[in-house]
Motif scaffolding. Structure first.
Motif, PDB file in Angstrom:
ATOM      1  N   ARG A   2      48.459  45.816  75.851  1.00  0.00           N
ATOM      2  CA  ARG A   2      47.055  45.783  76.710  1.00  0.00           C
ATOM      3  C   ARG A   2      46.403  47.112  76.658  1.00  0.00           C
ATOM      4  NH1 ARG A   2      46.813  43.951  82.911  1.00  0.00           N
ATOM      5  NH2 ARG A   2      44.625  43.746  83.000  1.00  0.00           N
ATOM      6  N   LEU A   3      47.199  48.324  76.478  1.00  0.00           N
ATOM      7  CA  LEU A   3      46.441  49.407  76.212  1.00  0.00           C
ATOM      8  C   LEU A   3      45.528  49.469  74.960  1.00  0.00           C
ATOM      9  CD1 LEU A   3      46.673  51.774  78.534  1.00  0.00           C
ATOM     10  CD2 LEU A   3      48.429  52.980  77.077  1.00  0.00           C
TER      11      LEU A   3
ATOM     12  N   SER B  32      58.761  35.428  64.335  1.00  0.00           N
ATOM     13  CA  SER B  32      58.293  34.350  65.540  1.00  0.00           C
ATOM     14  C   SER B  32      58.490  35.157  66.965  1.00  0.00           C
ATOM     15  CB  SER B  32      59.175  33.137  65.375  1.00  0.00           C
ATOM     16  OG  SER B  32      60.556  33.295  65.515  1.00  0.00           O
ATOM     17  N   GLU B  33      59.476  35.939  66.950  1.00  0.00           N
ATOM     18  CA  GLU B  33      59.330  36.680  68.268  1.00  0.00           C
ATOM     19  C   GLU B  33      58.327  37.433  68.297  1.00  0.00           C
ATOM     20  OE1 GLU B  33      63.114  39.173  69.421  1.00  0.00           O
ATOM     21  OE2 GLU B  33      63.833  37.821  68.239  1.00  0.00           O
ATOM     22  N   ASP B  34      57.725  38.323  67.469  1.00  0.00           N
ATOM     23  CA  ASP B  34      56.706  39.477  67.695  1.00  0.00           C
ATOM     24  C   ASP B  34      55.523  38.311  68.189  1.00  0.00           C
ATOM     25  OD1 ASP B  34      58.398  41.324  66.787  1.00  0.00           O
ATOM     26  OD2 ASP B  34      57.615  41.483  64.850  1.00  0.00           O
ATOM     27  N   THR B  40      52.050  35.908  74.549  1.00  0.00           N
ATOM     28  CA  THR B  40      52.282  36.258  76.011  1.00  0.00           C
ATOM     29  C   THR B  40      51.368  37.368  76.462  1.00  0.00           C
ATOM     30  OG1 THR B  40      54.506  35.556  75.678  1.00  0.00           O
ATOM     31  CG2 THR B  40      54.004  36.655  77.682  1.00  0.00           C
ATOM     32  N   ALA B  41      51.245  38.363  75.928  1.00  0.00           N
ATOM     33  CA  ALA B  41      50.572  39.736  76.304  1.00  0.00           C
ATOM     34  C   ALA B  41      48.815  39.290  76.084  1.00  0.00           C
ATOM     35  CB  ALA B  41      50.759  40.758  75.322  1.00  0.00           C
ATOM     36  N   TRP B  49      44.748  33.714  73.011  1.00  0.00           N
ATOM     37  CA  TRP B  49      46.008  32.905  72.909  1.00  0.00           C
ATOM     38  C   TRP B  49      46.080  32.645  71.373  1.00  0.00           C
ATOM     39  CZ3 TRP B  49      45.611  27.463  71.368  1.00  0.00           C
ATOM     40  CH2 TRP B  49      44.022  26.822  71.560  1.00  0.00           C
ATOM     41  N   LEU B  50      47.349  32.395  71.064  1.00  0.00           N
ATOM     42  CA  LEU B  50      47.553  32.092  69.647  1.00  0.00           C
ATOM     43  C   LEU B  50      48.018  30.774  69.415  1.00  0.00           C
ATOM     44  CD1 LEU B  50      49.650  35.236  68.501  1.00  0.00           C
ATOM     45  CD2 LEU B  50      47.390  34.704  68.282  1.00  0.00           C
ATOM     46  N   GLU B  51      47.371  30.160  68.404  1.00  0.00           N
ATOM     47  CA  GLU B  51      47.804  28.759  68.009  1.00  0.00           C
ATOM     48  C   GLU B  51      48.416  28.743  66.737  1.00  0.00           C
ATOM     49  OE1 GLU B  51      45.180  24.849  66.558  1.00  0.00           O
ATOM     50  OE2 GLU B  51      44.318  26.774  66.252  1.00  0.00           O
TER      51      GLU B  51
END
Lengths: 277, 277
Positions: A2-3, B32-34, B40-41, B49-51
């Motif tokens: 966010r930063l 996929s985790e990243d 989320t952030a 958001w990501l699609e």
């Protein structure tokens, strides 16, 4: 993250460490560490760098950066795009509307200007309508300063306007450019950004107009200049590409002049950061 | 952070997972985790958001988002800025040049349009010179599509142009707007973005012009509309604020219409991500 995204969205704006903590919810304990990590990542990706600004109104500020390799790659791409004979329009004009209407292209070009003029201390970007506007807005975004658009006509009164006559080198016609007094406070430090430079008549007109506002011109930047005429009415400008017409039809394009930012980005001062926490 | 900043810099562009790995050096094992962490952030900060896009040309795409609370706060600020009687110009025009020349303001306003028209499937943004250009460029950036600028005059030939006459509601004068054929392929899906709507004469003219290009108009957005006349020449538009003149001098401003994005952002599909790795 966010930063980091705050910095990317707010180039050239000083944010105090307390505001980073309260508004963005950054953890105070790890703040200087977080900032150092972001600074390292920004530099590693050639995106930019963070500056610590000391004093009462101090904080941290994000500057855009362009690595020489990135700049050269973009300039090469620009030269390839320009060397298309279909770009040549009657009257020696160049078709650039597709490039200037491509937000990603404009963003990349204006990053080069922003990095080049990062230390110029400009308080506003000035451009001439119409095609210079996309570039100027994007340079203004990266330098965190407003954009002032000089108009051809007085469509609508915006109060007292100042106008100058100038001869456009391309058309040879006498034209008028105008700017409302309220748009540019006297004594403002400005950058001039435009899309195209041939003889320099328009740029010269802008400089004449800006003298009426006691503006302090800190830099001139154009996307494309022409090789001919070699003697232009302005000097000390930055251009990203220079085009030559061959036999009046074909085009060739070379890199322009003076577009590389010469000032290296100073290292982040961790001690100054820690003093502010 | 490099991954996250790539998405922020390239809204609406699909990038394949292999390109994320090879060009941006993202670790394949944690990809996929990243991506899920970034998604989320982005959602948590109200940024976007990501699609996940399935199929051969699939990958991941960043969409801008505006939370209702952020939008309302911006619209309130806009209304306060607009309710300054000094903005009223002779002839019922409104002084907006300071706002439209402020890159940060323009970016916030255009994020609202971009979020609102995110699912409209537009392939280009169309605007009328001069003041609509900053907004249109920024909307084009967030939607990853080019901007086409309709001109008042034919300063320079750009090949075959199409022109239509229209009556500007503000001046009552007959004017001409032109667009070069090469700038807009036939059948393009477009958004119209402009700064100011009064009677709708200019917007109507743009629609007439676009019909000549068989354009498929997917949405109309203006920064500010006036309350009077209530009957406008266009309907189904989005506006961020509506102003009323009281006694011909004072101004009041209310929120505009239909500016909130109604489509909720679908959740990131982790299974689709994993299939692509």
């Amino acid at each position: 993250m966010r930063l980091a995204s705050w910095f990317l969205e707010h180039p050239h704006q000083i944010i105090s460490l307390s505001a980073l903590g309260s508004d963005l919810g950054a953890a105070k304990a790890s703040l200087s560490e977080d900032i150092a990590i972001i600074d390292t990542a920004l530099r590693a990706s050639g995106t930019g760098w963070l500056e610590t600004v000391a004093g009462q109104t101090g904080g941290v500020r994000f500057h855009v950066l362009q690595e020489a390799a990135q700049v050269h790659a973009f300039i090469q791409r620009l030269c390839t795009l320009l060397a298309d004979p279909q770009r040549l329009l009657p009257g020696g004009y160049l078709y650039l509307s597709d490039l200037l209407g491509d937000p990603a292209f404009v963003r990349q070009a204006s990053r080069i200007f922003a990095a080049r003029f990062d230390q110029a201390g400009a308080q506003a970007v000035v451009t001439m309508e119409t095609k210079g506007i996309p570039l100027a807005m994007s340079v203004g975004f990266f330098l965190g300063i407003p954009v002032v658009i000089v108009r051809h006509e007085d469509r609508v009164s915006e109060g007292t306007t100042v106008s100058v006559n100038y001869v456009s080198g391309s058309t040879g016609r006498l034209q008028t450019m105008r700017l409302a007094r309220r748009l540019l406070p006297s004594g403002t430090a400005v950058l001039l950004i435009d899309d195209f430079l041939r003889g320099g008549g328009t740029m010269r007109g802008l400089l004449d107009l800006l003298r009426e506002f006691d503006a302090d011109v800190r830099g001139l930047g154009v996307l494309v200049e022409t090789q001919q005429p070699e003697q232009k009415l302005v000097s000390d400008y930055v251009s990203l590409a220079r085009i030559t017409t061959v036999d009046g039809t074909a085009l060739s394009a070379q890199p322009g002049r003076d577009y590389l930012a010469s000032v290296p980005a100073p290292a982040l001062s961790l001690s100054s950061l820690k003093e502010q926490i």
